[in-house]
Design a protein around this motif. Structure first.
Motif, short mmCIF file in Angstrom:
data_model
loop_
_atom_site.label_atom_id
_atom_site.label_comp_id
_atom_site.label_asym_id
_atom_site.label_seq_id
_atom_site.Cartn_x
_atom_site.Cartn_y
_atom_site.Cartn_z
N GLY A 67 4.86 5.03 -6.72
CA GLY A 67 3.93 5.22 -5.84
C GLY A 67 2.68 4.43 -5.75
O GLY A 67 2.33 3.78 -6.72
N GLN A 68 1.72 4.61 -4.69
CA GLN A 68 0.60 3.77 -4.91
C GLN A 68 -0.53 4.28 -5.66
O GLN A 68 -0.61 5.61 -5.94
CB GLN A 68 -0.19 3.95 -3.25
N SER B 201 7.24 1.52 -4.67
CA SER B 201 7.17 2.91 -3.96
C SER B 201 8.61 3.58 -4.03
O SER B 201 9.43 3.00 -4.41
CB SER B 201 6.74 2.43 -2.37
#
Length: 731
Positions: free
Chosen positions: A520-521, A457
């Motif tokens: 990021g996801q 993240s």
């Protein structure tokens, strides 16, 4: 541990008994009578051994495992398993040696508690749980519930992410399975059948054999499994499958106890004339040959553990006189079975002579006097010594050991017993409920809690550093672009093909920015974007570099008499070449996204307590095709730049392209093994690092030297200086 069938190998467990107090009331408590060791001796530290002196438990139901009693597995004279007595004798021999040693654990005496599990995993677990209430379990042996082993060969136990504490003194079945496939291929047997034990040992061993055999061109007509506690009807179906087949070679990856059952059932069928290929568990077991009255297994071949010798062990095992002092039921049963006699108060059959207790083994030939399993005895011997050496280090032994060291209890047995992990559905329960795949049991084992989902993240340190590096690279590229634009009419920019230079700077900017899509996801679109954007932008970048390199070569060749090559590689041709090279990668990416695109997935295998959110590749062929095409262009750039590196010119761009390609290739060659071996979201970080490192390499090697001249050495940015002593250069 993939199920609860009884163990197919010799059950032996090494346990260090270390008392400790529990501050909390246990969630699950033992039900039924406590287990009592059949053989025991006091000591400062007590080792526990679990063997199956009897062949099988009367009731092997998990729900009633606290009521188990022992009986024969098949209709034999005795339920005693002599080879387990040999294993136990080997353990006692090693303990006696260590206790008599002045070098190993000086001043510390080892004792033992040895239990009989009847060859039943539930009964083994009952003993393990009882020991775990007040003791630390260091290990066990067979493949399904093992932690330290002399006979657990399942390749599945080599996975350190799942079994970090497992140790063994015998090679993995991975090697045996491959060797069996090579053996079958060696004899030209390309059409075979397969029989396996339906447990970890058989299923994993046969899976590796099947994979290797197929690679070698060996085909399997059938592959059937069974377990010794299966119904007679199921075992008969296995035999009927063999009978109905056309292959005459049978590969049997089964335990010796399962082969014992199979042989007894096959005695009712005419199954002679088959070539058997066996795993080590039964192929070297002399008792299998004794049981095979119909010569079904005649001519069987296989692999076995290398022979070895432990000095004094044979004599120790065969010296049964110390066993007389035990004076318990196990001793009496052992003595009566060993010498085929009955003690007076139990004599009920006139066919048996009376035991005197003074018998010796002179002239006796049975499985107890058979020393063919000496290699396995040696594994038991080494296992005991391994624990002793570990204790020697823990206790800080020199001339004397520090007996004040507190030996903390391990989580080892807890890991094996609560393998799902699972939770107890009520207090005092002997059953457990499996948590959903995305959940994990709490510390009290009475509730399932959701596992933590992790991904790379923007908020974590690694994500912040990689994002900063990408944005910094983007800013530097923008600054270089501004410098080049202000100096676009100078000889240095024009001589190095200004149009391709600006296009290259644009593609480098995209390369820096595409790395951000990996952070990021993961989502459906980000997974598809990250690899395709990376693949296309890098090919655009390398196409520009390749075009610049070819311009250098063509410009020099054009100055030679009779050459007019630049008309074939003018600005239009340069644009078309960049477009064509990039279009190939676009087509590869379109095919990848159309057939099997990357997609978000949850990795539940990497860590027990975490879920790794990642992008699955979809088609591995698509991913490696994208990388392979990038690698091809990089090699072409390097070759052309290397050829042009010594062309006469005061500022030969080919030299800088050569350096940049060396860095580029080094980064991506290093990337492949690092990417494959990195766990979870670390593989994403490795890929981002490779993107940034190679992009910085191109930016610094190709553009920074030019910026240096334009900003700090403007007197060299002239046509005269650029041409130097060499032939005139095409602008």
């Amino acid at each position: 541990m993939q199920g609860w069938p009884e163990l197919g190998c010799a059950l032996w467990q090494l346990v260090v008994l270390v008392s400790f107090s529990q501050t909390e009331e246990p969630t699950c408590v033992q039900i039924g009578d406590p287990e009592i060791a059949q053989l025991s001796q006091d000591g400062d530290i007590v080792l526990g051994g679990i063997f199956y002196f009897h062949s099988k438990a009367l009731d092997y139901s998990l729900l009633l495992f606290y009521q188990l009693t022992c009986r024969p597995l098949v209709n034999l004279k005795s339920s005693l398993n002599f080879r387990e007595f040999q294993f136990a004798q080997t353990m006692l021999f090693a303990i006696e040696e260590i206790n008599n040693s002045t070098d190993l654990l000086p001043g510390v005496s080892l004792g033992y508690n040895i239990y009989d599990t009847c060859g039943s995993i539930p009964k083994t677990i009952k003993v393990a749980l009882a020991l775990n209430n007040e003791n630390a379990i260091v290990g066990e042996t067979s493949s399904s519930p093992s932690t330290i082993s002399h006979f657990a060969t399942c390749a599945c136990l080599s996975d350190k992410t799942k079994y970090p504490s497992f140790l063994r003194t015998i090679p993995s079945d991975y090697y045996q399975s491959r060797a069996l496939a090579q053996l079958v291929k060696h004899f030209g047997w390309t059409w075979v059948g397969a029989v396996r034990t339906n447990d970890d040992y058989g299923n994993n061993g046969m899976a590796t054999f099947t994979e290797t055999a197929e690679q070698l061109g060996v085909c399997l007509e059938y592959s059937v499994s069974f377990f010794r506690t299966d119904s007679t009807e199921k075992i008969h179906k296995v035999i009927e499958t063999i009978q109905a087949s056309t292959s005459k070679v049978i590969v049997a990856f089964v335990s010796h106890l399962d082969m014992d059952v199979l042989i007894h059932e096959m005695a009712n069928y005419n199954l002679t004339g088959y070539q058997w290929v066996g795993s080590e568990s039964w192929i070297s077991d002399s008792q299998i040959a004794v049981v095979d009255k119909n010569h079904i297994l005649d001519g069987a071949i296989g692999v076995s553990i290398p022979n070895t010798h432990v000095s004094g062990l044979r004599e120790f095992i065969l010296d049964v006189r110390p066993l007389r002092s035990l004076n318990n039921d196990l001793y009496k049963e052992f003595w009566e079975t060993l010498f085929s006699c009955k003690f007076k108060h139990e004599k009920s059959d006139e066919n048996y002579r009376e035991c005197t207790g003074q018998e010796d083994l002179t002239g006796v030939e049975n499985s107890f006097t058979d020393m063919s399993l000496m290699p396995i005895f040696n594994n038991v011997y080494k296992g005991v010594y391994a624990v002793a050496h570990a204790l020697h280090e823990i206790l800080g032994c020199g001339k004397i050991c520090n007996n004040n060291v507190q030996l903390d209890p391990l989580t080892v047995s807890m890991y094996n017993v609560w393998v799902f992990p699972c939770i107890c559905i009520r207090k005092n329960a002997v059953t457990c409920v499996r948590c959903p795949p995305e959940s994990w049991s709490n510390e009290r084992r009475d509730a399932c809690v959701k596992k933590e989902a992790v991904f790379l993240s923007y908020n974590e340190i690694m994500g912040i550093l990689l994002t900063t590096a990408a944005l910094f690279g983007t800013c530097v590229t923008a600054i270089v672009t501004i410098i080049f634009y202000k100096n676009r009419k100078t000889p240095l920019v024009r001589a190095n093909n200004s149009e391709l230079s600006f296009l290259l700077l644009f593609s480098l900017t995209l390369c820096f920015l595409c790395s951000l899509t990996f952070i990021g996801q993961p989502s459906k679109w980000s997974c598809m974007l990250r690899h395709t954007a990376f693949g296309i932008t890098f090919v655009l970048c390398l196409s520009c570099v390749l075009g610049k390199t070819m311009v250098v070569l063509m410009a020099f060749k054009a100055t030679l008499p009779g050459r007019n090559l630049m008309k074939w590689f003018g600005p239009t041709q340069q644009r078309l070449s960049v477009l064509a090279f990039t279009l190939v990668q676009v087509i590869i990416c379109i095919l990848w996204l159309s057939i099997s695109p990357p997609f978000p997935s949850k990795n539940l295998k990497e860590f027990k307590e975490k879920i790794i959110l990642e992008c699955a590749l979809g088609s591995a062929v698509g991913f490696w095709s994208v990388l392979g095409y990038i690698g091809l262009l990089a090699v072409l750039c390097f070759v052309f730049a290397f050829l042009a590196r010594k062309l006469p010119d005061n500022f030969n761009e080919a030299k800088f392209i050569t350096f940049s390609m060396l860095i580029f290739c080094a980064v991506w060659i290093t990337f492949i093994p690092a990417y494959v071996s990195s766990p979870g979201n670390f593989s994403v970080a490795v890929e981002i690092f490779a993107i940034l490192a190679s992009t910085f390499g191109l930016l610094i090697c190709i553009f920074i030297p030019k910026c240096y001249i334009m900003l700090l050495k403007p007197e060299k940015n002239t046509k005269k200086h650029m041409m130097g002593k060499g032939p005139p250069k095409a602008f």
